[in-house]
Design a protein around this motif. Structure first.
Motif, PDB file in Angstrom:
ATOM      1  N   GLU A  77       0.811  -1.211   0.000  1.00 56.77           N
ATOM      2  CA  GLU A  77       0.000   0.000   0.000  1.00 56.77           C
ATOM      3  C   GLU A  77       0.846   1.264   0.000  1.00 56.77           C
ATOM      4  O   GLU A  77       0.399   2.318  -0.431  1.00 56.77           O
ATOM      5  CB  GLU A  77      -0.946  -0.007   1.198  1.00 56.77           C
ATOM      6  CG  GLU A  77      -2.019  -1.077   1.101  1.00 56.77           C
ATOM      7  CD  GLU A  77      -3.038  -0.973   2.214  1.00 56.77           C
ATOM      8  OE1 GLU A  77      -2.883  -0.083   3.069  1.00 56.77           O
ATOM      9  OE2 GLU A  77      -3.982  -1.766   2.225  1.00 56.77           O
ATOM     10  N   ARG A  78       2.081   1.180   0.524  1.00 59.11           N
ATOM     11  CA  ARG A  78       2.946   2.355   0.567  1.00 59.11           C
ATOM     12  C   ARG A  78       3.922   2.378  -0.602  1.00 59.11           C
ATOM     13  O   ARG A  78       4.940   3.056  -0.562  1.00 59.11           O
ATOM     14  CB  ARG A  78       3.712   2.411   1.886  1.00 59.11           C
ATOM     15  CG  ARG A  78       2.819   2.533   3.113  1.00 59.11           C
ATOM     16  CD  ARG A  78       1.985   3.794   3.065  1.00 59.11           C
ATOM     17  NE  ARG A  78       2.807   5.000   3.101  1.00 59.11           N
ATOM     18  CZ  ARG A  78       2.323   6.231   2.956  1.00 59.11           C
ATOM     19  NH1 ARG A  78       1.021   6.417   2.738  1.00 59.11           N
ATOM     20  NH2 ARG A  78       3.113   7.282   3.002  1.00 59.11           N
ATOM     21  N   SER A  79       3.634   1.617  -1.640  1.00 61.63           N
ATOM     22  CA  SER A  79       4.477   1.641  -2.830  1.00 61.63           C
ATOM     23  C   SER A  79       4.475   3.025  -3.444  1.00 61.63           C
ATOM     24  O   SER A  79       3.447   3.709  -3.487  1.00 61.63           O
ATOM     25  CB  SER A  79       3.979   0.620  -3.856  1.00 61.63           C
ATOM     26  OG  SER A  79       4.602   0.831  -5.115  1.00 61.63           O
ATOM     27  N   ILE A  80       5.614   3.420  -3.970  1.00 55.75           N
ATOM     28  CA  ILE A  80       5.729   4.717  -4.628  1.00 55.75           C
ATOM     29  C   ILE A  80       4.750   4.836  -5.788  1.00 55.75           C
ATOM     30  O   ILE A  80       4.294   5.939  -6.132  1.00 55.75           O
ATOM     31  CB  ILE A  80       7.187   4.942  -5.100  1.00 55.75           C
ATOM     32  CG1 ILE A  80       7.382   6.377  -5.619  1.00 55.75           C
ATOM     33  CG2 ILE A  80       7.589   3.917  -6.151  1.00 55.75           C
ATOM     34  CD1 ILE A  80       8.836   6.706  -5.942  1.00 55.75           C
ATOM     35  N   LEU A  81       4.377   3.706  -6.400  1.00 51.07           N
ATOM     36  CA  LEU A  81       3.454   3.727  -7.531  1.00 51.07           C
ATOM     37  C   LEU A  81       2.031   4.076  -7.113  1.00 51.07           C
ATOM     38  O   LEU A  81       1.210   4.457  -7.950  1.00 51.07           O
ATOM     39  CB  LEU A  81       3.446   2.374  -8.235  1.00 51.07           C
ATOM     40  CG  LEU A  81       4.738   1.934  -8.907  1.00 51.07           C
ATOM     41  CD1 LEU A  81       4.561   0.563  -9.525  1.00 51.07           C
ATOM     42  CD2 LEU A  81       5.179   2.936  -9.958  1.00 51.07           C
ATOM     43  N   ASN A  82       1.734   3.940  -5.831  1.00 54.69           N
ATOM     44  CA  ASN A  82       0.362   4.123  -5.365  1.00 54.69           C
ATOM     45  C   ASN A  82       0.154   5.428  -4.610  1.00 54.69           C
ATOM     46  O   ASN A  82      -0.878   5.600  -3.973  1.00 54.69           O
ATOM     47  CB  ASN A  82      -0.028   2.950  -4.451  1.00 54.69           C
ATOM     48  CG  ASN A  82       0.130   1.617  -5.133  1.00 54.69           C
ATOM     49  OD1 ASN A  82      -0.161   1.484  -6.308  1.00 54.69           O
ATOM     50  ND2 ASN A  82       0.623   0.631  -4.411  1.00 54.69           N
ATOM     51  N   LEU A  83       1.118   6.336  -4.697  1.00 50.70           N
ATOM     52  CA  LEU A  83       1.062   7.560  -3.905  1.00 50.70           C
ATOM     53  C   LEU A  83       0.991   8.796  -4.787  1.00 50.70           C
ATOM     54  O   LEU A  83       1.509   8.815  -5.903  1.00 50.70           O
ATOM     55  CB  LEU A  83       2.295   7.659  -3.002  1.00 50.70           C
ATOM     56  CG  LEU A  83       2.487   6.555  -1.965  1.00 50.70           C
ATOM     57  CD1 LEU A  83       3.824   6.727  -1.260  1.00 50.70           C
ATOM     58  CD2 LEU A  83       1.342   6.542  -0.962  1.00 50.70           C
ATOM     59  N   ASP A  87       3.758  12.688  -0.536  1.00 55.29           N
ATOM     60  CA  ASP A  87       4.465  11.449  -0.202  1.00 55.29           C
ATOM     61  C   ASP A  87       5.230  10.903  -1.402  1.00 55.29           C
ATOM     62  O   ASP A  87       6.359  10.425  -1.282  1.00 55.29           O
ATOM     63  CB  ASP A  87       3.486  10.402   0.316  1.00 55.29           C
ATOM     64  CG  ASP A  87       3.030  10.678   1.736  1.00 55.29           C
ATOM     65  OD1 ASP A  87       3.772  11.362   2.474  1.00 55.29           O
ATOM     66  OD2 ASP A  87       1.926  10.235   2.105  1.00 55.29           O
ATOM     67  N   HIS A  88       4.595  10.946  -2.561  1.00 54.98           N
ATOM     68  CA  HIS A  88       5.273  10.469  -3.770  1.00 54.98           C
ATOM     69  C   HIS A  88       6.540  11.269  -4.030  1.00 54.98           C
ATOM     70  O   HIS A  88       7.591  10.705  -4.372  1.00 54.98           O
ATOM     71  CB  HIS A  88       4.341  10.551  -4.979  1.00 54.98           C
ATOM     72  CG  HIS A  88       5.022  10.170  -6.262  1.00 54.98           C
ATOM     73  ND1 HIS A  88       5.705  11.083  -7.033  1.00 54.98           N
ATOM     74  CD2 HIS A  88       5.144   8.972  -6.891  1.00 54.98           C
ATOM     75  CE1 HIS A  88       6.211  10.472  -8.087  1.00 54.98           C
ATOM     76  NE2 HIS A  88       5.888   9.197  -8.024  1.00 54.98           N
ATOM     77  N   THR A  89       6.467  12.585  -3.875  1.00 51.96           N
ATOM     78  CA  THR A  89       7.621  13.447  -4.125  1.00 51.96           C
ATOM     79  C   THR A  89       8.785  13.081  -3.208  1.00 51.96           C
ATOM     80  O   THR A  89       9.942  13.020  -3.637  1.00 51.96           O
ATOM     81  CB  THR A  89       7.231  14.918  -3.916  1.00 51.96           C
ATOM     82  OG1 THR A  89       6.082  15.213  -4.705  1.00 51.96           O
ATOM     83  CG2 THR A  89       8.369  15.851  -4.310  1.00 51.96           C
ATOM     84  N   HIS A 338       4.864   8.986 -18.345  1.00 55.05           N
ATOM     85  CA  HIS A 338       4.913  10.438 -18.471  1.00 55.05           C
ATOM     86  C   HIS A 338       4.465  11.019 -17.142  1.00 55.05           C
ATOM     87  O   HIS A 338       3.745  10.381 -16.379  1.00 55.05           O
ATOM     88  CB  HIS A 338       3.987  10.897 -19.612  1.00 55.05           C
ATOM     89  CG  HIS A 338       3.967  12.373 -19.836  1.00 55.05           C
ATOM     90  ND1 HIS A 338       5.098  13.079 -20.197  1.00 55.05           N
ATOM     91  CD2 HIS A 338       2.959  13.287 -19.742  1.00 55.05           C
ATOM     92  CE1 HIS A 338       4.771  14.365 -20.336  1.00 55.05           C
ATOM     93  NE2 HIS A 338       3.484  14.502 -20.049  1.00 55.05           N
ATOM     94  N   GLY A 339       4.913  12.220 -16.827  1.00 58.63           N
ATOM     95  CA  GLY A 339       4.479  12.866 -15.598  1.00 58.63           C
ATOM     96  C   GLY A 339       5.272  12.399 -14.395  1.00 58.63           C
ATOM     97  O   GLY A 339       6.378  11.859 -14.512  1.00 58.63           O
ATOM     98  N   ILE A 340       4.690  12.546 -13.202  1.00 58.46           N
ATOM     99  CA  ILE A 340       5.450  12.273 -11.977  1.00 58.46           C
ATOM    100  C   ILE A 340       5.770  10.794 -11.793  1.00 58.46           C
ATOM    101  O   ILE A 340       6.689  10.447 -11.046  1.00 58.46           O
ATOM    102  CB  ILE A 340       4.709  12.806 -10.732  1.00 58.46           C
ATOM    103  CG1 ILE A 340       3.391  12.063 -10.497  1.00 58.46           C
ATOM    104  CG2 ILE A 340       4.473  14.297 -10.830  1.00 58.46           C
ATOM    105  CD1 ILE A 340       2.757  12.393  -9.157  1.00 58.46           C
ATOM    106  N   HIS A 341       5.023   9.909 -12.471  1.00 62.72           N
ATOM    107  CA  HIS A 341       5.302   8.475 -12.368  1.00 62.72           C
ATOM    108  C   HIS A 341       6.134   7.974 -13.555  1.00 62.72           C
ATOM    109  O   HIS A 341       6.202   6.751 -13.781  1.00 62.72           O
ATOM    110  CB  HIS A 341       4.004   7.690 -12.261  1.00 62.72           C
ATOM    111  CG  HIS A 341       3.322   7.829 -10.936  1.00 62.72           C
ATOM    112  ND1 HIS A 341       3.760   7.208  -9.795  1.00 62.72           N
ATOM    113  CD2 HIS A 341       2.234   8.558 -10.573  1.00 62.72           C
ATOM    114  CE1 HIS A 341       2.976   7.516  -8.783  1.00 62.72           C
ATOM    115  NE2 HIS A 341       2.040   8.340  -9.229  1.00 62.72           N
TER     116      HIS A 341
END
Length: 396
Positions: A77-83, A87-89, A338-341
């Protein structure tokens, strides 16, 4: 109003992108999970979905739409892909330290050495050989193990759970959940080992970031981030290499051009990513507010699936898009997102892809498929795409 998700691609006669050549830019579809949402297929609209902050990756709330099954997260649930930010930043800034320009450039000699050693073994054993098992899997796996500090001897155990996680459509939900638990367990053990005996690898640096400044990285985030880096760092590159060689063998005039002109190598990797990338659909997103897209309104709370494979076949952006052409110019493919991910390891994947393709083409004269193209088995949609095996031959 609701269309079923398209069938598995019939490669290469009916590539996935070609399925959408006449498809509406925005349409309602049913996901395998039973939830419904919007399918986006045009290049500009796909870029919007991937980059616009009005489309969120935070799908942790009760009743959130999902693509395959409830809780179908890539790792945890705390994967970078899911934030989403912030938090992602924070996690992105930490993990980006593994993929700096200087660090990637410094890896070139070692990647070349690994590639040469693997081809030496291929040549010594002689044709035919499975390119996936003998080259495409061990190359990026060795690179990521060394970068992160994962014992290469443990690669088969990591492989067992990583392949299940990235191909959930091929496995029962209980098996996928078990693979996620195994992955988290293995990574937790590895983190503990790095904590006890830190080294100069990136995972040790992440452990240091967690322990020296605990509010920067929680223990769950540390384990999820390490798992995601290992997954994304080798599974997608395995697909890039194996798919690339399949396509070059499938189109011998392209292979001949590449063999004659090494300057085409980087363009060949970009065309492989455009024509048949490892990830043909994006991660599912949900609209945080009403958004006008492709002349329609995507309502607040609606799920949206951006199809990067279809976007990479958009004739408005890629003339003669159905053709595989390694000389293609000005082709800003979306295979890395593309984008933040946007894929953290894109530069490393490109470097590994270029070295792998160049080494195989240069050192295996007469490289060709050892079976008919139609007999090659491909992973299903909604997973990391690519061939299960690529039997090849060459002039010994």
């Amino acid at each position: 109003m609701t269309a079923a998700y398209p069938a598995e691609k019939d490669h290469p006669a009916v590539p996935m992108g070609a399925v959408y050549a006449g498809h509406p830019p925005l349409s309602r579809i049913a996901f395998p999970s039973g939830h419904e949402g919007w399918l986006v297929t045009r290049y500009d609209d796909v870029r919007t979905v991937l980059a616009d902050p009005r489309f969120s990756r935070n799908l942790l709330y009760p009743g959130a739409p999902c693509l395959i099954e409830p809780g179908d997260f890539a790792t945890g649930e705390r994967s970078i892909l899911n934030l989403d930010p912030p938090d992602h930043t924070r996690l992105r800034r930490l993990s980006a330290q593994a993929f700096t320009v200087r660090r990637i450039a410094a890896l070139r000699p070692r990647i070349q050495e690994i590639a040469d050693d693997l081809v030496d073994t291929l040549v010594a054993h002689g044709p035919p050989a499975d390119l996936v098992e003998e080259f495409a899997f061990p190359l990026p796996t060795a690179v990521m193990c060394e970068l992160l500090g994962v014992p290469f001897a443990a690669r088969e155990r990591f492989r067992r759970w990583s392949r299940v996680i990235v191909t959930p459509m091929q496995h029962a939900p209980a098996d996928v959940e078990r693979a996620r638990r195994d992955g988290a367990h293995d990574m937790a053990e590895l983190v503990a080992a790095k904590r006890a005996a830190p080294a100069g690898d990136f995972l040790s640096a992440l452990v240091h970031a967690r322990d020296e400044d605990g509010d920067r990285l929680t223990e769950a985030e540390l384990i999820d981030l390490a798992t995601q880096l290992l997954l994304a760092g080798h599974e997608t590159t395995v697909s890039l290499i194996s798919t690339g060689i399949f396509l070059l063998c499938r189109y011998p005039e392209q292979l001949a051009a590449l063999r004659a002109d090494p300057a085409l190598t980087s363009g060949a990797v970009e065309e492989i990513m455009r024509y048949d990338s490892p990830a043909e659909v994006s991660l599912l997103r949900v609209a945080l507010e009403d958004v006008e897209l492709a002349g329609c309104v995507v309502g607040r709370g609606d799920a949206v699936l951006a199809h990067t494979g279809a976007a990479n076949r958009d004739e408005n952006v890629f003339p003669d898009a159905a053709a595989f052409d390694i000389r293609r110019k000005n082709a800003p493919q979306l295979g890395f997102g593309h984008g933040i991910h946007f894929c953290l390891g894109a530069a490393l994947a490109r470097l590994e892809g270029e070295i792998a393709v160049r080494t195989l083409v240069d050192r295996l004269p007469g490289l060709d498929l050892a079976v008919s193209p139609e007999s090659v088995v491909w992973r299903p949609p909604l997973s990391v795409c690519g061939p299960e095996e690529v039997p090849v031959t060459w002039v010994a």
